[in-house]
Every structure is written in C-alpha cells, then in structure tokens.
Design an enzyme around this catalytic site. Structure first.
Site, short mmCIF file in Angstrom:
data_model
loop_
_atom_site.label_atom_id
_atom_site.label_comp_id
_atom_site.label_asym_id
_atom_site.label_seq_id
_atom_site.Cartn_x
_atom_site.Cartn_y
_atom_site.Cartn_z
N GLU A 281 -6.44 13.27 22.87
CA GLU A 281 -6.80 14.64 23.25
C GLU A 281 -8.14 14.60 23.99
OE1 GLU A 281 -7.46 19.05 21.19
OE2 GLU A 281 -7.31 17.26 19.94
N ASP B 106 -3.69 19.97 13.22
CA ASP B 106 -4.99 19.70 13.85
C ASP B 106 -6.02 19.40 12.77
OD1 ASP B 106 -6.64 19.31 16.03
OD2 ASP B 106 -7.24 21.40 16.20
#
Length: 408
Positions: free
Chosen positions: A143, A294
């Site tokens: 990410e 997450d």
C-alpha cells in the site's frame, strides 16, 4: 511424506446438522471433505459406493467459507512494516491468532516505507498454505509509496514517491522484487501510472486505487488499464461530489469494461465509515464489497502507543490515531467483528455479509476457483458460526485448527 493411499481410500469426513453457504444461499445439507477438499457426495455414493469415515455434528450451525483479509498491517504486537530479522515469525504469529476470527487466508500489508525496508521485508513474505500453525498467506499487499500527498492518511510523507520517465522500472527499484506480491495500491492520477498498472496486471498482480485525489475519469481510465480494486472506499480519497464523484463513482460507472467487476474494500468497524455510507455503497454495488480489517499492530492488545511502519500510533478506545493528530491509522477491528457490524449496519442478508468476507476477496485475487466458496473440488477452508455470526470453529483443508471454548 506423500500418502500411498488412492483418493478413494483416503478418509472422508461428513459434517452434519448444519446450514452450508453454497450458491449464495444457506442450504440445509451435509458437507463432505476428503484430502483437504470439498467432496461431491453424489459421486461418492454412485461412482465409488463410498461413505463417511467420520461424522461431525455441527449442532445446527452455519458453515461458511473461511474469511480472507486482503488488507491487514499486523496485530498482536506485530507490525509487518518493520525491518525485523524475523518477519516470517511475525506473520506466523498473526496467522495463528486470526484463526479465532474465522480468517483462513490473508495478505500481509506493508504501508508506505523506505525502499530499504521493502528490499528487506518483501523477500521474507512467502505464499503458503494455511494449517494448524496459522492462516495461509496469499501474497503481500503493498500500500504505497506511489500515492497522493494530499491523501496520505497515516503514511509518512517523507517516504512518498512519484514515477519518473522510467515508470515501471522505478517501482521495481523501489520494491526490489514482486515475487510473492499479490496487490499494489497506488494513486492513478500520478504520471506514468498507466504503464505501471498495465505492467502489474500483466504479471498477475491486482492493482488497487487508493490514497488518491483522482477524479472519476482518471479512475475509469485506470480500470480500463486493468485496475480492479479500490482500497478502503471513502477513506483517503476525494469525498463524493455530485458533479465529479471521484473514485467512489466507479461503483456505478458505465465505463467499466464488459465482463469486469470493480471491487472495493471497506473497513466496517463502526469508526472508519458511517453506517449510512456502508448502506449507500452496498446498495449501489453489493457484489463488489470486500470487508477488510486494515488492522494494525494494536489489534488484540490494549490501549497505548504502538507503531505502524514509520509512525507512532495512539490507541484510544476503538480508535487508532497517528500520535498527536486526529488522523485515523488503520483499525483494531477483527474480521468477525466487521462481518457482524456490516450485517447489522446495512441490514443485508447473512449470506451477503459472509460472502463479503470470503467470496468477494477471493474473486479480487483471482482465487475463487479454490478459495471463498464451498463448491465441490475447492479447498476445505471454512468456519462454523452461530446465528449471531460468532465464530465457533475454524477449519483449514478440512482439519480443525481452532475451536471456541469458555477459556478462549
């Protein structure tokens, strides 16, 4: 050592008194498992004249495909974005602990970091099957660092990068290798992203759009180049606007190529996304919704200060902030919590809530032929839940790897 038994000689387990999630519906039928895969009982009965060696009474519970977490930064004191010598040990620790959440496969996620960290950590992330020692690893999710400064969120600004004229060569130099990488999150408005997206997709890597100020046209272009995923919808992107809905507009875009689906992750922890926003997204595009945690290092731990890559993170109740700010920095939610909250907040069916944590993430990663379903011939990775969607047992390859007890 490989078994000398033929397939027909291998032991068969029959799970009875259960409701199976198959063909998008909970169905009252038994589940049959042999050699780690879901078995077609008709072939067993009629072709082999066989029967079960062992029966398991599920006590009326739900059997759903094992959950798959495509975005998890760590947990239980482990941060995948730390340049330790024992990255594999940390991945194993997280993998063991998330079995109790119903997770049978996951993607260790690295947030924006210095290039030297990628070179050290990525080679230590290996795709592997799950088992009693922990959930399987489907590949790394990178990410950043090719994301927007304006929407960096908890990502350290000093580590953010843009592409030069070298484009994809820059990305390879930054990461060092793409072996074992399954997903890359980038901002599509960055110059040279078209080339990068096409090259990543050519290598079988899922491209996700996120941490971005892209308008809808830029997002649609990225999808035509091969991007297929959105990283934590609504978070770290331009807010929806009626004249240009930005990346959010992909949910109802008429420029999605025929036969393609755009999937989108959502952190259904009750903090990152208002229940009304969850409902809007789900009703607009239910087949694309993918639940992600997450989760950061503080998942499973108490309040206090923790790390997320290069940043100090402060845990306050259920909130995780970059220390000294009100910027959210991942979550401390577990996947089973997200499934329950999503179900309650949206009023969706139990089947839809379960598929958002199993079938849809498998489809994002192109794993639906073996993961995320209970179809015949697929991996026997599944979870037993009660009617409140609480995890009671987790199985990988047909073997019990975690079971609820009062002492858990």
């Amino acid at each position: 050592m490989p078994s000398n038994k033929s397939v027909s000689d291998a032991p068969i387990t029959q799970f009875t008194n259960c409701r199976i999630l198959r063909d998008h519906k909970l169905q009252r039928e038994d589940l049959w498992v042999r050699q780690g895969r879901i078995l077609n009982p008709e072939k067993l009965f009629f072709d082999e004249k066989g029967s079960a060696d062992t029966q398991v009474d599920c006590q009326g519970r739900i059997i759903a495909p094992g959950f798959i977490d495509t975005q998890i930064n760590g947990g239980f004191g482990v941060d995948f974005s730390q340049p330790t010598e024992n990255v594999k040990d940390g991945i194993s620790l997280v993998g063991r602990n998330i079995l109790s959440h119903g997770v049978t496969s996951f993607c260790p996620t690295l947030v924006t970091s210095p290039s030297s960290l990628y070179h050290k950590v990525i080679p230590q992330i290996s795709v592997k099957d799950g088992g009693p020692d922990g959930a399987g690893v489907l590949g790394a999710h990178l990410e950043g660092p090719y994301i927007s400064r304006e929407k960096k969120g908890a990502h350290p600004e000093q580590c953010l990068l843009s592409f030069s004229e070298r484009g994809f060569a820059d990305l390879l130099a930054t990461y060092g290798t793409l072996d074992g990488v399954c997903t890359v999150t980038l901002a599509p408005e960055i110059s040279k992203s078209e080339e990068v997206i096409k090259e990543l997709v050519k290598r079988g890597i899922c491209v996700s759009l996120g941490h971005s100020i892209a308008n809808l046209s830029q997002a649609e272009d990225a999808v035509t180049y091969g991007a297929s995923y959105i990283t934590h919808l609504f978070n770290a992107m331009l807010p929806f606007h009626h004249r240009d809905p930005g990346i959010v507009g992909l949910l109802t875009s008429d420029r999605i190529p025929s036969g393609r689906t755009v999937y989108y992750g959502m952190i259904a922890d009750g903090i990152h996304t208002n229940p009304a926003a969850l409902r809007i997204a789900h009703r607009a595009h239910p087949k694309g919704l993918v639940l992600v945690t997450d989760a950061i290092t503080a998942m499973g731990l108490g309040p206090g200060k923790h790390k997320l890559g290069q940043q100090d993170i402060l845990i306050d109740g259920l909130n995780a902030y970059v220390a000294g700010t009100h910027t959210l920095a991942g979550s401390i939610a577990t996947m089973d919590m997200c499934v329950r909250h999503f179900h309650k907040a949206t009023g969706c069916s139990v089947e839809q809530a379960l598929e958002a944590a199993s079938l849809h993430p498998a489809q994002v990663l192109g794993q639906q032929h073996c993961k995320g379903t209970l179809d015949f011939g697929t991996d026997a990775d599944f979870v037993l839940l009660d009617d409140g969607l609480n995890v009671k047992a987790t199985y990988i390859a047909g073997d019990l790897v975690w079971e609820y007890s009062v002492s858990n």
